[in-house]
Design an enzyme around this catalytic site. Structure first.
Site, PDB file in Angstrom:
ATOM      1  N   GLU A 271       0.850  -1.198   0.000  1.00  0.00           N
ATOM      2  CA  GLU A 271       0.000   0.000   0.000  1.00  0.00           C
ATOM      3  C   GLU A 271       0.882   1.243   0.000  1.00  0.00           C
ATOM      4  O   GLU A 271       1.862   1.310   0.744  1.00  0.00           O
ATOM      5  CB  GLU A 271      -0.892   0.077   1.252  1.00  0.00           C
ATOM      6  CG  GLU A 271      -2.019  -0.916   1.341  1.00  0.00           C
ATOM      7  CD  GLU A 271      -2.868  -0.675   2.593  1.00  0.00           C
ATOM      8  OE1 GLU A 271      -2.738   0.407   3.214  1.00  0.00           O
ATOM      9  OE2 GLU A 271      -3.645  -1.571   2.953  1.00  0.00           O
ATOM     10  N   GLU A 325     -13.772   5.402  -0.099  1.00  0.00           N
ATOM     11  CA  GLU A 325     -14.639   4.491   0.662  1.00  0.00           C
ATOM     12  C   GLU A 325     -15.333   5.267   1.774  1.00  0.00           C
ATOM     13  O   GLU A 325     -14.693   5.667   2.751  1.00  0.00           O
ATOM     14  CB  GLU A 325     -13.812   3.332   1.221  1.00  0.00           C
ATOM     15  CG  GLU A 325     -13.122   2.523   0.134  1.00  0.00           C
ATOM     16  CD  GLU A 325     -12.138   1.512   0.706  1.00  0.00           C
ATOM     17  OE1 GLU A 325     -12.589   0.509   1.288  1.00  0.00           O
ATOM     18  OE2 GLU A 325     -10.920   1.740   0.566  1.00  0.00           O
ATOM     19  N   LYS A 328     -15.279   4.113   5.825  1.00  0.00           N
ATOM     20  CA  LYS A 328     -14.057   3.889   6.599  1.00  0.00           C
ATOM     21  C   LYS A 328     -14.048   4.811   7.812  1.00  0.00           C
ATOM     22  O   LYS A 328     -14.342   6.006   7.700  1.00  0.00           O
ATOM     23  CB  LYS A 328     -12.824   4.154   5.738  1.00  0.00           C
ATOM     24  CG  LYS A 328     -12.661   3.159   4.593  1.00  0.00           C
ATOM     25  CD  LYS A 328     -11.248   3.166   4.049  1.00  0.00           C
ATOM     26  CE  LYS A 328     -10.313   2.493   5.017  1.00  0.00           C
ATOM     27  NZ  LYS A 328      -8.953   2.341   4.479  1.00  0.00           N
ATOM     28  N   GLU A 334      -9.018   9.220   5.578  1.00  0.00           N
ATOM     29  CA  GLU A 334      -9.221   7.782   5.396  1.00  0.00           C
ATOM     30  C   GLU A 334     -10.259   7.473   4.324  1.00  0.00           C
ATOM     31  O   GLU A 334     -10.223   6.409   3.710  1.00  0.00           O
ATOM     32  CB  GLU A 334      -9.641   7.135   6.715  1.00  0.00           C
ATOM     33  CG  GLU A 334      -8.522   6.989   7.725  1.00  0.00           C
ATOM     34  CD  GLU A 334      -7.479   5.980   7.276  1.00  0.00           C
ATOM     35  OE1 GLU A 334      -7.855   4.884   6.839  1.00  0.00           O
ATOM     36  OE2 GLU A 334      -6.281   6.304   7.358  1.00  0.00           O
TER      37      GLU A 334
END
Length: 411
Positions: A271, A325, A328, A334
């Protein structure tokens, strides 16, 4: 005394460097490409079939997901996309039992392979920084059981087994040649490295230069972390020059592994990314910076770059992430790492389709919009959030670029 410490450290660093340059992993592997994380902690993501169309249109050839979602595994059949699946942290303990591990592989991997090109299994995510001693001690036995199951099913030559680690496993990361693991982790990390070396599996690292900049914007050069032109830094012991923090972080991990006697283990980036939006205290989380980081990284991947320690081995990288997203937890950043919004519009244009005419790109499971120049929007279908996706742990390791830390650990 100080001179002798400096000289001793330089000798150790150069010895490790020699062994690293001469390792079996020091040669370019053709066919490598940028990967992307495809996460699903959202309630408004496109269907797996639509994501498949997106990835193939962008010529993405590698993807990571944080579970074994049957919809994704089925949708990606016959696409040629390399797929890494994940055993969630909460299931790691069960995988210690060889029978449970065999059943897991027979249920979640074997029925889809080889039509779906599963190439790796990540057993847990950031386990060694989970603050759960039981989970940490269970990891290597679980890795052994999963690998034994693959051997029993004749899948071990196609599918590797490893786990993704936070950069916070390091005690020291600056300069890169002084990279070392936290001493309290030695009894856990050594058996893990033994497993990786024996099975020829990679060490996966989640590395985010963004966090170093966010925590010390006055000390860390923005151009250094964004891969923009900059003066860079020179490791005082190896004399290797670094023009970006990500490569310095990776080489710090390489040296840390070599210090424990496993210099032949390959390091890959599971990542990395940059948020396009954040809270007021999240310095640097902007669309402009996110675009610069990801575009510059993509350009370097297309050039098949390696790190200064392993210049002839293309660094394998999985970008975080494909989608924003919305479910999250944590700070605003985030929920804003994606290249795409769930409705298929681009958060920003990184030039993915245009830049990859001669190189393939990979995605990792994370909910965000994707788009190439031939696609402005994709139709969406609501899906439930994936319960197995684990949240990234913020890393606060400093790796050069700006004012060095006040204390440096010499080993």
């Amino acid at each position: 005394m100080a001179v002798s410490i400096l000289l001793g450290s330089r000798i150790v660093s150069m010895f490790l460097l020699f062994n690293l340059f001469s390792s079996e992993f020091g040669f370019l592997r053709p066919g490598s490409s940028l990967g992307i994380n495809y996460g699903q902690v959202a309630n408004n993501l496109p269907s797996p079939e639509q994501v498949r169309l997106l990835l193939t249109s962008l010529r993405i050839t590698k993807t990571r997901i944080y579970d074994t979602n049957p919809g994704v595994l089925t949708a990606f059949a016959n696409t040629g996309i390399d797929l890494i699946v994940t055993v969630p942290n909460e299931a790691v303990g069960m995988m210690m039992d060889p029978r449970q591990a065999l059943q897991w592989v027979m249920t979640n991997v074997q029925p889809y392979f080889p039509a779906t090109k599963i190439t790796g299994i990540s057993v847990g995510n950031e386990v060694y920084t989970s603050d759960d001693p039981t989970l940490m001690s269970n990891l290597v036995p679980a890795l052994l059981s999963i690998h034994s199951a693959l051997v029993q099913l004749d899948l071990d030559s196609y599918i590797h087994v490893s786990t993704a680690n936070s950069l916070a496993v390091l005690e020291n990361s600056y300069p890169p040649s002084m990279g070392s693991f936290k001493p309290e982790m030695a009894n856990l990390v050594v058996p893990f490295l033994q497993f990786l070396a024996a099975t020829k599996s990679p060490f996966w690292i989640n590395a985010y230069p963004y966090f170093a900049y966010k925590d010390s914007p006055a000390k860390v050069s923005l151009d250094y972390v964004l891969f923009n032109p900059n003066a860079g830094m020179v490791d005082p012991y190896t004399r290797l020059r670094y023009d970006n923090m990500l490569y310095a972080q990776v080489d710090a991990v390489i040296f840390a592994i070599a210090r424990l006697g496993y210099g032949g283990v390959e390091v890959r980036v599971s990542e990395t990314g940059w948020p396009s939006k954040g809270d007021p205290n999240e310095v640097g989380a902007t669309v402009e910076n996110a675009r610069a980081y990801n575009r510059n990284l993509l350009l370097r991947q297309i050039r098949s770059e390696g790190t200064p320690v392993r210049p002839n081995q293309r660094l394998e990288v999985y970008l975080f992430a494909l989608f924003n997203e919305d479910m999250k937890p944590g700070p605003t950043s985030e929920r804003n790492y994606g290249l795409y919004q769930p409705d298929g519009t681009m958060v920003y244009n990184v030039g993915l389709a245009a830049l990859t005419s001669s190189a393939s790109v990979s995605l990792t499971s994370s909910a965000t919009r994707e788009n190439g120049e031939t696609m402005n929007r994709i139709h969406v279908m609501r899906l439930p959030p994936c319960p197995n996706t684990t949240k990234k742990k913020q890393q606060r390791q400093y790796t050069g670029g700006g004012i060095p830390p006040s204390t440096i650990l010499f080993i």
